[in-house]
Design a protein around this motif. Structure first.
Motif, PDB file in Angstrom:
ATOM      1  N   SER A  29      38.845  -1.912  70.209  1.00  0.00           N
ATOM      2  CA  SER A  29      39.539  -2.658  69.450  1.00  0.00           C
ATOM      3  C   SER A  29      38.336  -3.475  68.587  1.00  0.00           C
ATOM      4  O   SER A  29      38.816  -3.951  67.243  1.00  0.00           O
ATOM      5  N   GLY A  30      37.346  -3.737  68.966  1.00  0.00           N
ATOM      6  CA  GLY A  30      36.452  -4.514  68.207  1.00  0.00           C
ATOM      7  C   GLY A  30      36.006  -3.888  67.015  1.00  0.00           C
ATOM      8  O   GLY A  30      35.690  -4.373  65.823  1.00  0.00           O
ATOM      9  N   TYR A  31      35.976  -2.404  66.976  1.00  0.00           N
ATOM     10  CA  TYR A  31      35.411  -1.594  65.981  1.00  0.00           C
ATOM     11  C   TYR A  31      36.612  -1.500  64.936  1.00  0.00           C
ATOM     12  O   TYR A  31      36.298  -1.911  63.755  1.00  0.00           O
ATOM     13  N   ARG A  32      37.805  -1.577  65.432  1.00  0.00           N
ATOM     14  CA  ARG A  32      38.992  -1.666  64.041  1.00  0.00           C
ATOM     15  C   ARG A  32      39.040  -2.912  63.680  1.00  0.00           C
ATOM     16  O   ARG A  32      39.346  -2.751  62.460  1.00  0.00           O
ATOM     17  N   GLU A  33      38.930  -3.904  64.400  1.00  0.00           N
ATOM     18  CA  GLU A  33      38.889  -5.415  63.637  1.00  0.00           C
ATOM     19  C   GLU A  33      37.731  -5.538  62.652  1.00  0.00           C
ATOM     20  O   GLU A  33      37.918  -6.007  61.770  1.00  0.00           O
ATOM     21  N   GLY A  34      36.664  -4.816  63.067  1.00  0.00           N
ATOM     22  CA  GLY A  34      35.382  -4.963  62.124  1.00  0.00           C
ATOM     23  C   GLY A  34      35.494  -4.118  60.908  1.00  0.00           C
ATOM     24  O   GLY A  34      35.402  -4.680  59.832  1.00  0.00           O
ATOM     25  N   ILE A  35      36.406  -2.874  61.131  1.00  0.00           N
ATOM     26  CA  ILE A  35      36.599  -2.189  59.784  1.00  0.00           C
ATOM     27  C   ILE A  35      37.584  -2.954  58.960  1.00  0.00           C
ATOM     28  O   ILE A  35      37.330  -2.900  57.632  1.00  0.00           O
TER      29      ILE A  35
END
Length: 187
Positions: A29-35
């Motif tokens: 989830s954090g990775y997606r939000e960062g992208i």
């Protein structure tokens, strides 16, 4: 233990598995939000730069030209002793400017073209022929037909879309008309 109510709910409970699953979900989830945040930031930055350095100056210049030629045409139309040649020239310039679109005179989007090249397969349409671009060209064709049908439109042979050079010539025509009329149109 014949009844499900008698089972110990913690017998098959593995807190380590839950923790690993939860940790993995938060990481993804954090990775997606960062992208997403990175893309939004880059998009906004690109929009700001394009608007400030390309879109707004071209739009302002084209809008000013349309306003000036509209004022000149209105002025010449209201004069009791009309100079028909000058009025005809002003109307022709006004009509030509009305048909100019940003896509006609704006610089090509090199990054978008490069991005399209990177994502084309060998069997895809050539660069610039995406479905979106084809739909846009179809819509512009309809707009061109509508403009030719508009009341008061001058019928001129289809000579293709205007270019930057055409707009420069139109601007020179406006300056020539304003000089002939003794008008100072410099900002």
């Amino acid at each position: 233990m014949d009844s499900p109510w008698e089972e110990d709910p913690r017998a098959d409970y593995a807190p380590e598995a839950d923790w690993a699953k939860l940790s993995n979900e938060f990481t993804n989830s954090g990775y997606r939000e960062g992208i997403i945040a990175g893309k939004e930031s880059a998009l906004q930055e690109g929009f700001d730069a394009g608007f400030a350095h390309v879109g707004a100056p071209i739009g302002r210049d084209l809008g000013s030209m349309r306003g000036v030629i509209s004022a000149i045409t209105s002025f010449l139309s209201s004069k009791i002793q009309q100079d028909s040649t000058t009025l005809t020239t002003a109307r022709e310039i006004s009509s030509s400017l009305a048909g100019v679109r940003f896509s006609d005179i704006g610089p090509p989007d090199q990054e978008a073209e490069q991005h399209a090249r990177e994502h084309l397969d060998a069997n895809d349409d050539p660069v610039g022929q995406s479905e979106e671009l084809l739909q846009k060209k179809d819509m512009e064709g309809l707009e061109d037909m509508l403009q030719r049908l508009t009341a008061g439109a001058t019928s001129r042979p289809s000579q293709g879309r205007p270019t930057r050079e055409d707009v420069i010539r139109l601007k020179e025509g406006i300056l020539t008309l304003s000089d002939q009329l003794g008008l100072d149109i410099t900002p």
